[in-house]
Write a protein that holds these residues in place. Structure first.
Motif, mmCIF file in Angstrom:
data_model
loop_
_atom_site.group_PDB
_atom_site.id
_atom_site.type_symbol
_atom_site.label_atom_id
_atom_site.label_comp_id
_atom_site.label_asym_id
_atom_site.label_seq_id
_atom_site.Cartn_x
_atom_site.Cartn_y
_atom_site.Cartn_z
ATOM 1 N N LEU A 1 1.417 31.211 33.903
ATOM 2 C CA LEU A 1 2.681 30.889 34.226
ATOM 3 C C LEU A 1 3.104 29.616 33.840
ATOM 4 O O LEU A 1 2.555 28.564 33.625
ATOM 5 C CB LEU A 1 2.675 31.102 35.870
ATOM 6 N N ASN A 2 4.437 29.364 33.695
ATOM 7 C CA ASN A 2 5.121 28.246 33.199
ATOM 8 C C ASN A 2 4.598 27.034 33.856
ATOM 9 O O ASN A 2 4.537 26.034 33.038
ATOM 10 C CB ASN A 2 6.459 28.198 33.174
ATOM 11 N N VAL A 3 4.631 26.976 35.240
ATOM 12 C CA VAL A 3 4.156 25.928 35.981
ATOM 13 C C VAL A 3 2.942 25.291 35.487
ATOM 14 O O VAL A 3 3.030 24.058 35.522
ATOM 15 C CB VAL A 3 4.281 25.912 37.319
ATOM 16 N N TYR A 4 1.788 26.131 35.064
ATOM 17 C CA TYR A 4 0.581 25.502 34.726
ATOM 18 C C TYR A 4 0.647 24.654 33.554
ATOM 19 O O TYR A 4 0.155 23.786 33.442
ATOM 20 C CB TYR A 4 -0.516 26.812 34.375
ATOM 21 N N LYS A 5 1.804 25.046 32.600
ATOM 22 C CA LYS A 5 1.730 24.121 31.487
ATOM 23 C C LYS A 5 2.044 22.837 31.464
ATOM 24 O O LYS A 5 1.842 21.902 30.729
ATOM 25 C CB LYS A 5 2.548 24.903 30.355
ATOM 26 N N LYS A 6 2.867 22.453 32.928
ATOM 27 C CA LYS A 6 3.071 21.098 33.061
ATOM 28 C C LYS A 6 2.429 20.411 34.041
ATOM 29 O O LYS A 6 2.515 19.344 34.289
ATOM 30 C CB LYS A 6 4.639 21.157 33.575
ATOM 31 N N LEU A 7 1.335 21.135 34.567
ATOM 32 C CA LEU A 7 0.390 20.565 35.487
ATOM 33 C C LEU A 7 -0.551 19.496 34.606
ATOM 34 O O LEU A 7 -0.770 19.655 33.685
ATOM 35 C CB LEU A 7 -0.388 21.531 36.216
ATOM 36 N N PRO A 8 -0.880 18.593 35.610
ATOM 37 C CA PRO A 8 -1.731 17.478 34.902
ATOM 38 C C PRO A 8 -3.268 17.900 34.769
ATOM 39 O O PRO A 8 -4.235 17.280 35.378
ATOM 40 C CB PRO A 8 -1.610 16.266 35.885
ATOM 41 N N LEU A 9 -3.418 19.083 34.144
ATOM 42 C CA LEU A 9 -4.790 19.579 34.016
ATOM 43 C C LEU A 9 -5.327 19.023 32.618
ATOM 44 O O LEU A 9 -4.572 18.576 31.790
ATOM 45 C CB LEU A 9 -4.651 21.204 33.761
ATOM 46 N N SER A 10 -6.730 18.872 32.505
ATOM 47 C CA SER A 10 -7.334 18.237 31.327
ATOM 48 C C SER A 10 -6.880 18.926 30.202
ATOM 49 O O SER A 10 -6.567 18.273 29.071
ATOM 50 C CB SER A 10 -8.698 18.183 31.748
ATOM 51 N N ALA A 11 -6.957 20.406 30.153
ATOM 52 C CA ALA A 11 -6.428 21.027 28.882
ATOM 53 C C ALA A 11 -5.207 20.653 28.499
ATOM 54 O O ALA A 11 -4.733 20.695 27.308
ATOM 55 C CB ALA A 11 -6.541 22.470 29.325
ATOM 56 N N ASN A 12 -4.185 20.533 29.470
ATOM 57 C CA ASN A 12 -2.899 20.027 28.942
ATOM 58 C C ASN A 12 -2.692 18.730 28.216
ATOM 59 O O ASN A 12 -1.953 18.367 27.469
ATOM 60 C CB ASN A 12 -1.824 20.085 30.361
ATOM 61 N N TYR A 13 -3.562 17.821 29.167
ATOM 62 C CA TYR A 13 -3.547 16.361 28.538
ATOM 63 C C TYR A 13 -4.146 16.492 27.045
ATOM 64 O O TYR A 13 -3.831 15.962 26.135
ATOM 65 C CB TYR A 13 -4.554 15.552 29.175
ATOM 66 N N ARG A 14 -5.411 17.406 26.847
ATOM 67 C CA ARG A 14 -6.025 17.324 25.537
ATOM 68 C C ARG A 14 -5.058 18.118 24.394
ATOM 69 O O ARG A 14 -4.947 17.583 23.531
ATOM 70 C CB ARG A 14 -7.377 18.217 25.694
ATOM 71 N N TYR A 15 -4.262 19.185 25.119
ATOM 72 C CA TYR A 15 -3.304 19.610 23.978
ATOM 73 C C TYR A 15 -2.241 18.746 23.785
ATOM 74 O O TYR A 15 -2.186 18.556 22.512
ATOM 75 C CB TYR A 15 -2.636 20.804 24.869
ATOM 76 N N GLU A 16 -1.815 18.009 24.354
ATOM 77 C CA GLU A 16 -0.745 16.815 23.987
ATOM 78 C C GLU A 16 -1.518 15.769 22.915
ATOM 79 O O GLU A 16 -0.976 15.397 21.713
ATOM 80 C CB GLU A 16 -0.343 16.282 25.134
ATOM 81 N N ARG A 17 -2.586 15.331 23.388
ATOM 82 C CA ARG A 17 -3.424 14.478 22.566
ATOM 83 C C ARG A 17 -3.727 14.971 21.044
ATOM 84 O O ARG A 17 -3.533 14.466 20.034
ATOM 85 C CB ARG A 17 -4.787 14.198 23.251
ATOM 86 N N GLU A 18 -4.201 16.238 21.220
ATOM 87 C CA GLU A 18 -4.646 17.014 19.732
ATOM 88 C C GLU A 18 -3.198 17.155 18.826
ATOM 89 O O GLU A 18 -3.528 17.206 17.725
ATOM 90 C CB GLU A 18 -5.343 18.373 20.028
ATOM 91 N N ARG A 19 -2.424 17.444 19.547
ATOM 92 C CA ARG A 19 -1.073 17.872 19.112
ATOM 93 C C ARG A 19 -0.497 16.570 18.205
ATOM 94 O O ARG A 19 0.003 16.494 17.094
ATOM 95 C CB ARG A 19 0.046 18.306 19.973
ATOM 96 N N LYS A 20 -0.682 15.236 18.988
ATOM 97 C CA LYS A 20 -0.215 14.047 18.403
ATOM 98 C C LYS A 20 -1.233 13.643 17.229
ATOM 99 O O LYS A 20 -0.564 13.094 16.374
ATOM 100 C CB LYS A 20 -0.246 13.030 19.508
ATOM 101 N N LEU A 21 -2.230 13.813 17.693
ATOM 102 C CA LEU A 21 -3.120 13.647 16.245
ATOM 103 C C LEU A 21 -2.628 14.398 14.927
ATOM 104 O O LEU A 21 -2.855 13.822 13.931
ATOM 105 C CB LEU A 21 -4.855 14.122 16.778
ATOM 106 N N MET A 22 -2.402 15.453 15.276
ATOM 107 C CA MET A 22 -1.941 16.507 13.942
ATOM 108 C C MET A 22 -0.663 15.689 13.322
ATOM 109 O O MET A 22 -0.654 15.454 12.124
ATOM 110 C CB MET A 22 -1.825 17.826 14.141
ATOM 111 N N VAL A 23 0.245 15.433 13.973
ATOM 112 C CA VAL A 23 1.725 14.862 13.828
ATOM 113 C C VAL A 23 1.265 13.612 13.052
ATOM 114 O O VAL A 23 1.858 13.305 12.114
ATOM 115 C CB VAL A 23 2.331 14.617 14.993
ATOM 116 N N GLY A 24 0.403 12.781 13.732
ATOM 117 C CA GLY A 24 0.175 11.445 13.100
ATOM 118 C C GLY A 24 -0.587 11.565 11.863
ATOM 119 O O GLY A 24 -0.244 10.975 10.791
ATOM 120 N N ILE A 25 -1.651 12.532 11.554
ATOM 121 C CA ILE A 25 -1.939 12.747 10.079
ATOM 122 C C ILE A 25 -0.718 13.250 9.037
ATOM 123 O O ILE A 25 -0.647 12.833 7.859
ATOM 124 C CB ILE A 25 -3.020 13.785 9.929
ATOM 125 N N VAL A 26 -0.042 13.969 9.629
ATOM 126 C CA VAL A 26 1.170 14.652 8.791
ATOM 127 C C VAL A 26 2.212 13.267 8.300
ATOM 128 O O VAL A 26 2.469 13.288 7.183
ATOM 129 C CB VAL A 26 1.649 15.737 9.272
#
Ligand code: HEM
Length: 465
Positions: free
Chosen positions: A196-221
């Motif tokens: 559900l959409n609300v999960y995606k905004k919750l402070p869950l570790s998977a959500n933090y990691r998603y943001e962190r990994e996404r930024k890593l990719m963006v940084g390399i590019v």
């Protein structure tokens, strides 16, 4: 409405809908469901109602962008938006950024243009062969998907952006952080389809990691783009690749792509441009091992066209018509993209008097289409001759759609086929690949592309040449 034919489908459960009719084996379950419900099937996953088809006549009506159906970033596709941004894959067709990217990039993927990448592809395939030689010498089994991914990723990195991820430098090269970040984000995207959409905004570790990994990719590019921009500004000699193209080309209206749009395109190409082709190569090796007469015919062709230790020439690549059919049959049996989504632009009545209300999510079940026994006789048999011109002409074009059709079809189609042909020719000439345990080979339904899991192979010298 009473005058229309109801669209049948499996009875679902409250809340989950048909989630468990499909999971944990969506490929086989989808094929089975269509045995009952073909040509059109209504199903729902967590409230997302979809109408699926495995029938070429209906696929033909849906696959192209038209005034009745189009690609919209809704449902499962929307989950890839945070990664693909305004890139070609994750924009709506009426978005000016899609049109700009499409106009600027199409010429870079024409059959003529991709010839420019064939030499690089051949050199990287030779590097891959050096890696396989070490496995052949040691007798250690190899997880084939890892090396095919390294090969295709290195190929798009080098030919597209002049970037060397170092993935073919040695058999012990560590997994590049970009690759693990991407793998995490893609599988998380699939998880999110079922959240559900609300999960995606919750402070869950998977959500933090998603943001962190996404930024890593963006940084390399961002770094890759920055370096190239500096080189261009300093008038240094730069490769004539996709990146230079994007930084220097204008559309016919004189518009250029912004830095952030270029970044989204680079990220899109790095992702869309390797995993699918890697899967194709891996499945091809798996099928060639199971079908010795097909392998035999490939080896014959490799001899006939004169593949040597040099990189394959454009002439040789063109002449490998049988290996091309092997690639096509692999894409039929193991379509990396097993479904393509479209949305109804308006209320539409399909043949058979089925009403499709505006906004309906259509689900072209590519894998089920490719395994529809009314379309492909004995679909479980691997037979490249299905793609002999005289056999192809007996079927609807829309029987086979690994790359989709129309304006939103795969821009990298020729690129992928060329890469797969070059890769196969170079490594098959040198090595025989034997699956260690065929019964252990499966796929991960959480991976948005259908890739083989547990495909360990023994590499031995090819002595039949
Ligand atoms: C789009 C499959 C290789 C870049 C697509 C689509 C499919 C597909 C089915 C349409 C998706 C949709 O309708 O939502 C494949 C397969 C490949 C492959 C099976 C390999 C065997 C590549 C390569 C590249 C690439 C090598 C780049 C070098 C793209 C892009 C799009 C796309 C940018 C979006 C095009 C647009 O909408 O304008 N691909 N692809 N693909 N593919 Fe591929």
């Amino acid at each position: 409405s009473g005058s229309h034919t109801p669209i049948p489908g499996p009875v679902g459960t409250f809340f989950f809908g048909n989630l468990y009719d499909l999971f944990p084996d969506p490929l086989n379950n989808m094929r089975k469901l269509f045995k009952t419900f073909s040509p059109l099937m209504k199903f729902s996953i967590l409230g997302n109602v979809q109408i699926g088809t495995d029938d070429p006549a209906y696929v033909e009506l849906m696959a192209n962008e038209s005034d009745t159906f189009w690609k919209r970033l809704v449902g499962p596709l929307a989950e890839f938006k945070p990664i693909g941004g305004q890139g070609l894959f994750t924009t709506n067709g009426d978005d000016p950024d899609w049109l700009l990217g499409h106009k600027i990039l199409m010429p870079a993927f024409s059959p003529k243009a991709i010839k420019a990448y064939s030499h690089e592809m051949g050199s990287l395939a030779n590097q891959l062969a050096v890696i396989f030689q070490t496995y052949s010498d040691s007798g250690e089994p190899v997880l084939i998907t890892k090396w095919m991914t390294n090969f295709t990723f290195e190929t798009i990195g080098k030919t597209g952006f002049g970037y060397d991820f170092g993935l073919l430098d040695s058999p012990n090269a560590p997994v590049h952080p970009f690759i693990s970040a991407m793998a995490f984000c893609l599988s998380e995207s699939v998880n999110r389809v079922m959240q559900l959409n609300v999960y995606k905004k919750l402070p869950l570790s998977a959500n933090y990691r998603y943001e962190r990994e996404r930024k890593l990719m963006v940084g390399i590019v961002d770094e890759v783009v920055k370096v190239r921009k500096e080189q261009i500004a300093q008038k240094k000699e730069v490769p004539k690749d996709l990146l230079t193209f994007m930084l220097t080309e204008k559309s016919s209206e004189g518009v250029t792509m912004s830095d952030s749009l270029i970044r989204d395109q680079v990220l899109t190409f790095l992702i869309a441009g390797h995993e699918t082709t890697s899967n194709t190569l891996s499945w091809a090796l798996f099928e060639l091992d199971r079908n010795p007469h097909v392998l035999e015919a490939c080896l014959q062709e490799i001899v006939n066209v004169g593949i040597s230790d040099e990189v394959p020439t454009d002439r040789q690549i063109t002449d490998m018509v049988y290996i091309e059919r092997v690639v096509k049959e692999t894409l039929r049996m193991h379509a990396p993209v097993r479904q393509v989504g479209k949305t109804a632009r308006k209320d539409t009545t399909l043949p058979g008097n089925y009403l499709i209300p505006e906004g309906t999510h259509m689900h072209i079940a590519v894998d089920a289409l490719h395994h529809n026994p009314h379309v492909f006789e004995s679909p479980e048999v691997f037979d490249p001759d299905r793609f002999l011109p005289e056999n192809e002409s007996k079927r609807s074009v829309y029987s086979w759609m690994p790359f989709s059709y129309g304006a939103r079809s795969c821009i990298g189609r020729q690129f992928a086929v060329q890469e797969a042909k070059v890769g196969l020719a170079v490594i098959l000439r040198k090595f025989k690949f034997t699956t260690v345990d065929p019964s252990a080979v499966t796929y991960d339904p959480k991976n948005p592309t259908t890739s083989p899991v547990n495909l360990w192979m023994k590499v031995t010298p090819q002595t039949n040449l």
